[in-house]
Motif scaffolding. Structure first.
Motif, short mmCIF file in Angstrom:
data_model
loop_
_atom_site.label_atom_id
_atom_site.label_comp_id
_atom_site.label_asym_id
_atom_site.label_seq_id
_atom_site.Cartn_x
_atom_site.Cartn_y
_atom_site.Cartn_z
N VAL A 67 0.84 -1.19 0.00
CA VAL A 67 0.00 0.00 0.00
C VAL A 67 0.88 1.25 0.00
CG1 VAL A 67 -0.17 0.06 2.53
CG2 VAL A 67 -1.94 1.17 1.13
N GLN A 68 0.48 2.24 -0.76
CA GLN A 68 1.19 3.51 -0.79
C GLN A 68 0.35 4.57 -0.10
OE1 GLN A 68 2.03 4.04 -5.01
NE2 GLN A 68 4.11 3.27 -4.69
N TYR A 122 4.79 -0.79 12.39
CA TYR A 122 4.05 -0.48 11.18
C TYR A 122 4.87 -0.84 9.96
CZ TYR A 122 0.16 1.66 13.60
OH TYR A 122 -0.95 1.86 14.38
N ASP A 123 4.18 -1.28 8.93
CA ASP A 123 4.83 -1.86 7.76
C ASP A 123 5.04 -0.88 6.62
OD1 ASP A 123 2.58 -4.29 8.71
OD2 ASP A 123 4.74 -4.65 8.85
N TYR A 124 4.15 0.05 6.47
CA TYR A 124 4.19 0.97 5.34
C TYR A 124 4.07 2.40 5.86
CZ TYR A 124 3.10 -3.35 2.91
OH TYR A 124 3.12 -4.65 2.47
N TRP A 125 4.83 3.28 5.20
CA TRP A 125 4.90 4.66 5.65
C TRP A 125 4.68 5.61 4.49
CZ3 TRP A 125 5.69 5.82 10.80
CH2 TRP A 125 6.01 4.74 11.61
N ASN A 134 -0.40 -0.79 9.22
CA ASN A 134 0.05 -1.97 9.94
C ASN A 134 -0.83 -3.15 9.56
OD1 ASN A 134 0.64 -3.94 11.83
ND2 ASN A 134 -0.25 -2.81 13.54
N LYS A 135 -0.20 -4.18 9.00
CA LYS A 135 -0.96 -5.36 8.60
C LYS A 135 -1.27 -6.27 9.79
CE LYS A 135 -2.64 -7.63 4.99
NZ LYS A 135 -3.78 -7.11 4.21
N ALA A 137 0.91 5.80 8.65
CA ALA A 137 1.49 4.48 8.49
C ALA A 137 0.41 3.42 8.53
CB ALA A 137 2.53 4.22 9.58
N TYR A 163 -5.94 -2.83 6.98
CA TYR A 163 -4.80 -2.30 7.72
C TYR A 163 -5.24 -1.50 8.94
CZ TYR A 163 -1.86 -3.30 3.66
OH TYR A 163 -1.19 -3.92 2.65
N ALA A 183 -4.66 6.31 0.85
CA ALA A 183 -3.96 5.07 0.55
C ALA A 183 -4.33 4.59 -0.85
CB ALA A 183 -4.32 4.01 1.57
#
Length: 120
Positions: free
Chosen positions: A1-2, A107-110, A98-99, A96, A31, A23
């Protein structure tokens, strides 16, 4: 995810500001979402988190009662409403994703940050 955060700016103490984070992708609702911030010369810190369905939220003690996190899963967007802003809230704010567990701070994506500056 962006993730794409926006809404920062220069405000005066006591003002309000609303940050948004959009997102990409079709899995936003899977998420846990969060907001973090990093002030100059300081480490990044957790600000607020919201569960997948938006039912559960949690906040750092420093913002509790002043900030509200929310999300719109239909629009793949998470928000941070910031009221009664103080100079110490000045920071770059990051959203961010978090999956994993809502309870986790990992958190996985920022997204890229958005700068909030609060003048006294």
């Amino acid at each position: 995810v962006q993730l794409q955060a926006y809404g920062g700016g220069l405000v005066q103490a006591g003002d309000s500001l609303r940050l948004s984070c959009e997102a990409s992708g079709r899995t936003f609702s899977t998420y846990t979402m969060g907001w973090f911030r990093q002030a100059p010369g300081k480490e990044r810190e957790f600000v607020a988190g919201i569960s997948r369905g938006g039912v559960s939220t949690r906040y750092a003690n420093s913002v509790k009662g002043r900030f509200t996190i929310s999300r719109d899963n239909a629009k793949d967007t998470v928000f941070l409403q910031m009221n009664s802003l103080m100079p110490e809230d000045t920071a770059v704010y990051y959203c961010a994703a978090n999956k994993g567990s809502f309870q986790s701070y990992e958190y996985d994506y920022w997204g890229q940050g958005t700068l909030v500056t609060v003048s006294s």
